[in-house]
Design an enzyme around this catalytic site. Sequence first.
Site, PDB file in Angstrom:
ATOM      1  N   ALA A  43       0.845  -1.212   0.000  1.00  0.00           N
ATOM      2  CA  ALA A  43       0.000   0.000   0.000  1.00  0.00           C
ATOM      3  C   ALA A  43       0.871   1.250   0.000  1.00  0.00           C
ATOM      4  O   ALA A  43       1.796   1.373   0.799  1.00  0.00           O
ATOM      5  CB  ALA A  43      -0.912  -0.001   1.217  1.00  0.00           C
ATOM      6  N   GLN A  44       0.568   2.155  -0.901  1.00  0.00           N
ATOM      7  CA  GLN A  44       1.375   3.370  -0.999  1.00  0.00           C
ATOM      8  C   GLN A  44       0.703   4.543  -0.287  1.00  0.00           C
ATOM      9  O   GLN A  44       1.328   5.275   0.464  1.00  0.00           O
ATOM     10  CB  GLN A  44       1.591   3.731  -2.475  1.00  0.00           C
ATOM     11  CG  GLN A  44       2.401   2.699  -3.233  1.00  0.00           C
ATOM     12  CD  GLN A  44       2.539   3.033  -4.718  1.00  0.00           C
ATOM     13  OE1 GLN A  44       2.002   4.030  -5.194  1.00  0.00           O
ATOM     14  NE2 GLN A  44       3.257   2.205  -5.440  1.00  0.00           N
ATOM     15  N   GLU A 112      -6.673  12.152  -1.725  1.00  0.00           N
ATOM     16  CA  GLU A 112      -6.916  11.216  -2.836  1.00  0.00           C
ATOM     17  C   GLU A 112      -8.340  11.449  -3.336  1.00  0.00           C
ATOM     18  O   GLU A 112      -9.110  12.188  -2.722  1.00  0.00           O
ATOM     19  CB  GLU A 112      -6.726   9.771  -2.366  1.00  0.00           C
ATOM     20  CG  GLU A 112      -5.275   9.432  -2.057  1.00  0.00           C
ATOM     21  CD  GLU A 112      -5.083   7.991  -1.627  1.00  0.00           C
ATOM     22  OE1 GLU A 112      -4.854   7.145  -2.494  1.00  0.00           O
ATOM     23  OE2 GLU A 112      -5.159   7.721  -0.429  1.00  0.00           O
ATOM     24  N   HIS A 236      -8.221   0.263  -9.917  1.00  0.00           N
ATOM     25  CA  HIS A 236      -7.464   1.490  -9.637  1.00  0.00           C
ATOM     26  C   HIS A 236      -7.163   2.143 -10.983  1.00  0.00           C
ATOM     27  O   HIS A 236      -6.719   1.467 -11.918  1.00  0.00           O
ATOM     28  CB  HIS A 236      -6.170   1.160  -8.900  1.00  0.00           C
ATOM     29  CG  HIS A 236      -5.537   2.364  -8.277  1.00  0.00           C
ATOM     30  ND1 HIS A 236      -4.941   3.346  -9.031  1.00  0.00           N
ATOM     31  CD2 HIS A 236      -5.425   2.763  -6.992  1.00  0.00           C
ATOM     32  CE1 HIS A 236      -4.483   4.295  -8.216  1.00  0.00           C
ATOM     33  NE2 HIS A 236      -4.767   3.961  -6.973  1.00  0.00           N
ATOM     34  N   ARG A 282     -12.805   6.995  -7.638  1.00  0.00           N
ATOM     35  CA  ARG A 282     -12.069   6.050  -8.471  1.00  0.00           C
ATOM     36  C   ARG A 282     -12.857   5.374  -9.567  1.00  0.00           C
ATOM     37  O   ARG A 282     -12.354   5.130 -10.655  1.00  0.00           O
ATOM     38  CB  ARG A 282     -11.559   4.947  -7.562  1.00  0.00           C
ATOM     39  CG  ARG A 282     -10.109   5.014  -7.440  1.00  0.00           C
ATOM     40  CD  ARG A 282      -9.636   3.975  -6.527  1.00  0.00           C
ATOM     41  NE  ARG A 282      -8.659   4.636  -5.691  1.00  0.00           N
ATOM     42  CZ  ARG A 282      -8.021   4.066  -4.699  1.00  0.00           C
ATOM     43  NH1 ARG A 282      -8.287   2.827  -4.397  1.00  0.00           N
ATOM     44  NH2 ARG A 282      -7.141   4.731  -4.031  1.00  0.00           N
ATOM     45  N   HIS A 343      -7.859  -3.766  -8.217  1.00  0.00           N
ATOM     46  CA  HIS A 343      -7.120  -3.229  -7.067  1.00  0.00           C
ATOM     47  C   HIS A 343      -7.687  -3.703  -5.727  1.00  0.00           C
ATOM     48  O   HIS A 343      -6.941  -3.988  -4.809  1.00  0.00           O
ATOM     49  CB  HIS A 343      -7.183  -1.711  -7.155  1.00  0.00           C
ATOM     50  CG  HIS A 343      -6.429  -0.987  -6.084  1.00  0.00           C
ATOM     51  ND1 HIS A 343      -5.066  -1.122  -5.914  1.00  0.00           N
ATOM     52  CD2 HIS A 343      -6.846  -0.105  -5.127  1.00  0.00           C
ATOM     53  CE1 HIS A 343      -4.672  -0.348  -4.902  1.00  0.00           C
ATOM     54  NE2 HIS A 343      -5.738   0.261  -4.397  1.00  0.00           N
ATOM     55  N   ARG A 378     -15.169   1.784  -2.661  1.00  0.00           N
ATOM     56  CA  ARG A 378     -14.382   2.182  -1.487  1.00  0.00           C
ATOM     57  C   ARG A 378     -13.714   3.541  -1.683  1.00  0.00           C
ATOM     58  O   ARG A 378     -13.122   3.816  -2.728  1.00  0.00           O
ATOM     59  CB  ARG A 378     -13.298   1.136  -1.239  1.00  0.00           C
ATOM     60  CG  ARG A 378     -12.383   1.451  -0.080  1.00  0.00           C
ATOM     61  CD  ARG A 378     -11.328   0.386   0.052  1.00  0.00           C
ATOM     62  NE  ARG A 378     -10.487   0.371  -1.125  1.00  0.00           N
ATOM     63  CZ  ARG A 378      -9.280   0.948  -1.201  1.00  0.00           C
ATOM     64  NH1 ARG A 378      -8.801   1.605  -0.164  1.00  0.00           N
ATOM     65  NH2 ARG A 378      -8.579   0.886  -2.297  1.00  0.00           N
TER      66      ARG A 378
END
Length: 527
Positions: A43-44, A112, A236, A282, A343, A378
């Site tokens: 996870a980034q 994000e 993603h 997303r 993702h 999510r």
Amino acid sequence: MQFDVLIIGAGLAGLSSALKFAPNITVAIVVKRQLSLSSSHWAQGGVAGAINNDDNFDLHEQDTISAGAGLCQLETVRHVVRNSDLCIQWLIDQGVEFTKIDGKNSLHLTREGGHSLNRIAHVADFTGKAIQDNLIQKALQQKNITVFEEHSAVDLIVSTKLNNKDLPERCLGAYILENRTGKVFTISAKKTILATGGASKAYLYTTNPPVSTGDGVAMAWRAGCEIRNMEFIQFHPTCLYHPMERSFLISETVRGEGGILLLPNGEKFMHKYHELADLAPRDIVARAIDSEMKQYGLEHVYLDISMLDKAYIKKRFPSIYSHCLKLDIDMTCEPIPVVPAAHYSCGGVATDLNAMTTLEGLYAVGETACTGLHGANRLASNSLLECLVFSSSAVKHISENLNFKHTPLPEWDESRVSNPDEAVMILQVWNELRRFMWNYVGIVRTNQRLKRAYDRIELLKDEVQHYYNNFHISADLIELRNLLQVSELIVISALQRKESRGLHFSKDYPLKAEKAVDTVIQLNKKS
Ligand code: SIN
């Protein structure tokens, strides 16, 4: 072997659960490769939490609910969001060194897609690695924790399958394969926690490590648990596009810091799809990229952050910068080629606020579970948070309810199997499955594509089950069997949803139904 608690999986959900138990509770962690190979480790982005003065729990809840497109459970959202500050503090107490604002002691919060402001605590662009490396060291030092690396859970042991009518229906532990020797043994546990991560390896292109094969969901399904909302697979928007590298994520925080998506001719396009443009949720960004790629016959689009100061880019994104540079892409002065990739699995094993599944003695935490937090889509960086909140809930509930006695468990029966003769079958089925899941059950779906996928899955399932019944099992075979099972659940759930909502977009039903309803499936209740 006997333990108070068996934890299957060692990402953030599994490890933080193990570490939160009191030292007098014995815990086994079973992990099918090394402790360091998990989606959490990769996870980034970071951990979302309303900790800034301008922010508050209500805003974080609203953003989560709005991304979830009508399917979030309010009680769950509240439970998670209102514990976010405590969870971030728990990580700090464990020694995780989050990035701070230059020269100050307060956390640097980034942004994000779908978040209305900066609320993501991070460690540069390797948050998951920083957290996991820390927790792994801690878990290895704990005397009450026994780690079984390179061991694969084969199946859960459920009382109703034993010849003991006095036992109420419950989970009693699991059959475990030692990968190297091929020997299967039993672990008897008063409580079992599934923390095996998601199922994105069902798709040809994914940002996930090779271990994301949906093991927990497949095992829970076979054990008779309720499974929810499996059709909601999050793609993603920005996975690195490069022939040598199929699974490297370009974090959404790159767009959070100002990165812009571009067509090969340098044109921006996200403003055509959403008022938040590149910072839209997303599902919208992934579909927009998919649509532009299909319209212009492109293999990828670009993500450009080169307008920022070079030194800042290198400091803020050290891993992405060095990874891209190894592939001759210098993100400080040129755009990065990107494509969407599978993702995150928003659905999973249905759980309540205590992380309990519908089977007594069995809990699920993290991506394996469907808690009701994510709904149909999510919100970025809510997943590490969910792992932390629900590991606490599970540990609390388990610790208060550990009064069960171990029961003798039947040994694994290998008397009627022989050595495999055609191991090439595993690779063949694996490749075939991932390709048609990508083409037929991807970002844009139709009834016909889903039915085609379903028919193929049934054929492959029969083939693999025959192999499983007749030959000695291996770690690869277990993964493939699970991957086929979760793929079937994704397709069945997608066929049941006669609308487009969140991450599930069907050309046959392009509109959202008035009423938002979960897709709930259970073995023997399959429609
Ligand atoms: C990312 O860094 O883009 C991934 C974060 C997430 O999936 O929550």
